[in-house]
Structures are given as C-alpha cells and as structure tokens.
Design a protein around this motif. Structure first.
Motif, PDB file in Angstrom:
ATOM      1  N   TYR A  20      54.071  30.976  43.592  1.00 10.10           N
ATOM      2  CA  TYR A  20      53.601  30.345  44.831  1.00 10.10           C
ATOM      3  C   TYR A  20      54.217  28.963  45.018  1.00 10.10           C
ATOM      4  O   TYR A  20      54.611  28.591  46.121  1.00 10.10           O
ATOM      5  CB  TYR A  20      52.080  30.195  44.811  1.00 10.10           C
ATOM      6  N   ARG A  21      54.291  28.191  43.932  1.00 10.30           N
ATOM      7  CA  ARG A  21      54.759  26.793  44.036  1.00 10.30           C
ATOM      8  C   ARG A  21      56.216  26.699  44.472  1.00 10.30           C
ATOM      9  O   ARG A  21      56.648  25.655  44.953  1.00 10.30           O
ATOM     10  CB  ARG A  21      54.559  26.066  42.715  1.00 10.30           C
ATOM     11  N   ARG A  22      56.961  27.779  44.347  1.00  7.73           N
ATOM     12  CA  ARG A  22      58.361  27.760  44.775  1.00  7.73           C
ATOM     13  C   ARG A  22      58.504  27.543  46.274  1.00  7.73           C
ATOM     14  O   ARG A  22      59.502  26.975  46.730  1.00  7.73           O
ATOM     15  CB  ARG A  22      59.053  29.073  44.411  1.00  7.73           C
ATOM     16  N   GLU A  23      57.519  28.036  47.043  1.00  6.48           N
ATOM     17  CA  GLU A  23      57.661  27.982  48.496  1.00  6.48           C
ATOM     18  C   GLU A  23      56.424  27.483  49.231  1.00  6.48           C
ATOM     19  O   GLU A  23      56.435  27.408  50.459  1.00  6.48           O
ATOM     20  CB  GLU A  23      58.015  29.376  49.032  1.00  6.48           C
ATOM     21  N   ARG A  24      55.357  27.161  48.496  1.00  9.64           N
ATOM     22  CA  ARG A  24      54.111  26.761  49.152  1.00  9.64           C
ATOM     23  C   ARG A  24      53.659  25.402  48.637  1.00  9.64           C
ATOM     24  O   ARG A  24      53.955  25.018  47.522  1.00  9.64           O
ATOM     25  CB  ARG A  24      53.031  27.808  48.895  1.00  9.64           C
ATOM     26  N   THR A  25      52.908  24.720  49.478  1.00 12.23           N
ATOM     27  CA  THR A  25      52.368  23.421  49.074  1.00 12.23           C
ATOM     28  C   THR A  25      51.166  23.626  48.151  1.00 12.23           C
ATOM     29  O   THR A  25      50.536  24.697  48.150  1.00 12.23           O
ATOM     30  CB  THR A  25      51.905  22.601  50.285  1.00 12.23           C
ATOM     31  N   ILE A  26      50.838  22.589  47.400  1.00  9.20           N
ATOM     32  CA  ILE A  26      49.668  22.648  46.525  1.00  9.20           C
ATOM     33  C   ILE A  26      48.409  22.864  47.356  1.00  9.20           C
ATOM     34  O   ILE A  26      47.537  23.658  46.977  1.00  9.20           O
ATOM     35  CB  ILE A  26      49.580  21.380  45.662  1.00  9.20           C
ATOM     36  N   ALA A  27      48.308  22.202  48.499  1.00  8.09           N
ATOM     37  CA  ALA A  27      47.136  22.368  49.362  1.00  8.09           C
ATOM     38  C   ALA A  27      47.023  23.807  49.857  1.00  8.09           C
ATOM     39  O   ALA A  27      45.921  24.368  49.914  1.00  8.09           O
ATOM     40  CB  ALA A  27      47.215  21.406  50.546  1.00  8.09           C
ATOM     41  N   ASP A  28      48.135  24.423  50.202  1.00  6.50           N
ATOM     42  CA  ASP A  28      48.120  25.806  50.671  1.00  6.50           C
ATOM     43  C   ASP A  28      47.687  26.756  49.552  1.00  6.50           C
ATOM     44  O   ASP A  28      46.893  27.674  49.779  1.00  6.50           O
ATOM     45  CB  ASP A  28      49.508  26.188  51.188  1.00  6.50           C
ATOM     46  N   ILE A  29      48.187  26.526  48.353  1.00  2.73           N
ATOM     47  CA  ILE A  29      47.794  27.347  47.204  1.00  2.73           C
ATOM     48  C   ILE A  29      46.301  27.178  46.927  1.00  2.73           C
ATOM     49  O   ILE A  29      45.584  28.161  46.701  1.00  2.73           O
ATOM     50  CB  ILE A  29      48.630  26.992  45.959  1.00  2.73           C
TER      51      ILE A  29
END
Length: 71
Positions: free
Chosen positions: A40-49
């Motif tokens: 997930y962290r490859r393409e998403r923000t921490i807030a989104d995760i």
C-alpha cells in the motif's frame, strides 16, 4: 477467478506453508499484513492507508451493515 478468490486461495496456501514451518496462523497473518501495508505504501498516503484499515476494523462484524449503508 475473482481477485478476492485468488487472495483467499493464496492465504490458505501461505497458512499451510507457515504451519509446515512451525508458525501459527496469527503469526503469519500479522507478518502478511505488514507486507500488505508495505505494498500500500508504494502508492498510497499514510492517511489513506489508516482510513482503509479503520474502515475494515469498524466493519469486522459480517452480520452488520456497513456504517455508510442506509436501511
């Protein structure tokens, strides 16, 4: 095969492999969750995760409607 069926099959295969190496299901699930978050962290923000994980946590009861659903 749907992506969800593929994921379920991969999970079962990995649980069996983990058990064969002496790991219990909970240990392997936690390790796999860490790997999923890494993807997930490859393409998403921490807030989104965090939002995704909170949504899943709030909707763990399979018998209840999702929080956003209307009766």
């Amino acid at each position: 095969m749907s992506v969800y069926k593929l994921a379920a099959q991969l999970m079962q295969d990995n649980l069996a492999a983990g058990q064969a190496q002496g790991f219990n299901d909970q240990e392997l699930a936690k390790a796999l969750m860490n790997e999923v978050i890494g993807v997930y962290r490859r393409e998403r923000t921490i807030a989104d995760i965090a939002h995704e994980l909170n949504f899943l946590a709030e909707n763990l009861d399979e018998d209840a409607d999702y929080a956003f659903m209307r009766p």
